[in-house]
Design a protein around this motif. Sequence first.
Motif, short mmCIF file in Angstrom:
data_model
loop_
_atom_site.label_atom_id
_atom_site.label_comp_id
_atom_site.label_asym_id
_atom_site.label_seq_id
_atom_site.Cartn_x
_atom_site.Cartn_y
_atom_site.Cartn_z
N GLN A 1 0.83 -1.20 0.00
CA GLN A 1 0.00 0.00 0.00
C GLN A 1 0.86 1.25 0.00
OE1 GLN A 1 -3.47 0.04 0.05
NE2 GLN A 1 -3.30 -2.14 -0.31
N MET A 2 0.16 2.38 -0.21
CA MET A 2 0.76 3.69 -0.13
C MET A 2 1.91 3.84 -1.11
SD MET A 2 -1.28 5.11 1.91
CE MET A 2 -0.48 6.62 2.42
N ARG B 1 -1.25 5.52 -19.03
CA ARG B 1 -1.30 6.24 -17.75
C ARG B 1 -0.42 5.56 -16.72
NH1 ARG B 1 -7.19 6.28 -15.91
NH2 ARG B 1 -6.20 7.16 -14.03
N ILE B 2 -0.47 4.24 -16.67
CA ILE B 2 0.36 3.50 -15.72
C ILE B 2 1.84 3.76 -15.99
CG2 ILE B 2 1.05 1.20 -14.95
CD1 ILE B 2 -1.81 0.28 -15.53
N ARG B 3 2.21 3.69 -17.27
CA ARG B 3 3.60 3.91 -17.65
C ARG B 3 4.04 5.32 -17.28
NH1 ARG B 3 3.00 3.00 -22.47
NH2 ARG B 3 3.66 0.81 -22.59
N ARG B 4 3.19 6.32 -17.56
CA ARG B 4 3.55 7.72 -17.29
C ARG B 4 3.75 7.96 -15.79
NH1 ARG B 4 -0.34 9.73 -19.62
NH2 ARG B 4 -1.80 10.21 -17.93
N TRP B 5 2.80 7.51 -14.97
CA TRP B 5 2.90 7.77 -13.55
C TRP B 5 3.99 6.92 -12.89
CZ3 TRP B 5 1.42 12.13 -12.03
CH2 TRP B 5 0.29 12.74 -12.55
N SER B 6 4.26 5.75 -13.44
CA SER B 6 5.36 4.94 -12.92
C SER B 6 6.70 5.64 -13.15
CB SER B 6 5.36 3.57 -13.60
OG SER B 6 6.42 2.77 -13.12
N ARG B 7 6.85 6.23 -14.34
CA ARG B 7 8.08 6.98 -14.62
C ARG B 7 8.21 8.19 -13.71
NH1 ARG B 7 7.73 6.91 -21.26
NH2 ARG B 7 8.48 4.76 -21.56
N MET B 8 7.09 8.89 -13.49
CA MET B 8 7.13 10.05 -12.61
C MET B 8 7.48 9.65 -11.18
SD MET B 8 6.65 12.67 -14.49
CE MET B 8 6.34 13.92 -13.23
N GLU B 9 6.95 8.50 -10.76
CA GLU B 9 7.26 8.01 -9.41
C GLU B 9 8.75 7.68 -9.28
OE1 GLU B 9 5.63 4.61 -6.25
OE2 GLU B 9 5.11 4.49 -8.38
N THR B 10 9.30 7.08 -10.33
CA THR B 10 10.73 6.76 -10.33
C THR B 10 11.57 8.03 -10.29
OG1 THR B 10 10.33 4.71 -11.56
CG2 THR B 10 12.57 5.57 -11.57
N GLY C 1 2.88 8.06 -7.02
CA GLY C 1 2.56 6.72 -6.55
C GLY C 1 1.08 6.51 -6.40
N HIS C 2 0.40 7.52 -5.87
CA HIS C 2 -1.06 7.43 -5.71
C HIS C 2 -1.75 7.38 -7.08
CE1 HIS C 2 -5.06 8.09 -4.07
NE2 HIS C 2 -5.22 9.08 -4.93
N ARG C 3 -1.31 8.23 -8.01
CA ARG C 3 -1.92 8.25 -9.34
C ARG C 3 -1.63 6.93 -10.08
NH1 ARG C 3 -3.07 13.46 -11.21
NH2 ARG C 3 -3.85 14.66 -9.44
N HIS D 1 -3.71 -9.17 -2.02
CA HIS D 1 -3.21 -7.81 -2.23
C HIS D 1 -3.69 -7.19 -3.54
CE1 HIS D 1 -0.77 -8.09 1.35
NE2 HIS D 1 -0.28 -9.24 0.93
N ASP D 2 -4.55 -7.87 -4.24
CA ASP D 2 -5.16 -7.32 -5.44
C ASP D 2 -6.37 -6.48 -5.01
OD1 ASP D 2 -6.09 -6.85 -8.08
OD2 ASP D 2 -7.39 -8.61 -7.96
N VAL D 3 -6.07 -5.29 -4.51
CA VAL D 3 -7.14 -4.48 -3.93
C VAL D 3 -6.75 -3.01 -3.88
CG1 VAL D 3 -6.25 -4.86 -1.59
CG2 VAL D 3 -8.66 -4.23 -1.90
N LEU D 4 -7.73 -2.16 -4.11
CA LEU D 4 -7.59 -0.71 -3.93
C LEU D 4 -8.80 -0.24 -3.15
CD1 LEU D 4 -6.10 1.96 -4.52
CD2 LEU D 4 -7.51 2.18 -6.57
N PHE D 5 -8.58 0.31 -1.97
CA PHE D 5 -9.66 0.76 -1.10
C PHE D 5 -10.51 1.81 -1.79
CE2 PHE D 5 -11.00 3.82 2.26
CZ PHE D 5 -11.92 3.01 2.90
#
Length: 201
Positions: A9-10, A35-44, A104-106, A184-188
């Motif tokens: 999480q988090m 979107r996943i790729r973009r935000w993953s790169r930003m998180e990195t 990370g949140h996005r 762990h396949d979950v998003l609150f």
Amino acid sequence: MQAMKWPGQMIQLHNADDQTADWIAKARTPETGARIRRWSRMETIGAGVALAGIALFLLALIATVALVIWFAVAGIERTDVYWWLWGFAGGVLLAGGILMGVSGHRRLTACFADGYVSTGRVDRVIECPGGGDDSTWYELRVSAQLSDGVVLHRKVYRDGANPRRRIGGPIRFRHNTLDPDDAHDVLFGGFPGADTRSPRS
């Protein structure tokens, strides 16, 4: 996967190449994958900036000692230099932390954008005391029965107020698979009102 605060999480530090490929593979549309790729790169990038900020703090400590000695010998009074030095290091660290947290949140939201939405029940709450400066967090064991009779079992991690009063009550969450035991396949997704107590998917 290594979590900074809660397991799964988090904010998470991840192997961007391997995990991003896995997240994108589970995406149902090209837009979600992008979107996943973009935000993953930003998180990195955020993680890299934060690490640079930590390095600058260490350098600022060494520089401060050297400047104190130099200023004392030369009779120079420039306390503003210290403010600039530590302010810059702190600013870089803060910027990296904010970028990493937001990204990370996005990224996590994008990972579940095409997923299923289910409303289940909180079956159990486990308190996990924090150590040092870490606050107490809670592991919620939740379940939801699907229309075909399959019962999903998931783990949701929360901090803040003790959620024991939620035991037996409804909880909404997103999930990408119909695997009943992929905990762990979950998003609150929140706690619905009393009028939505019947589990559904």
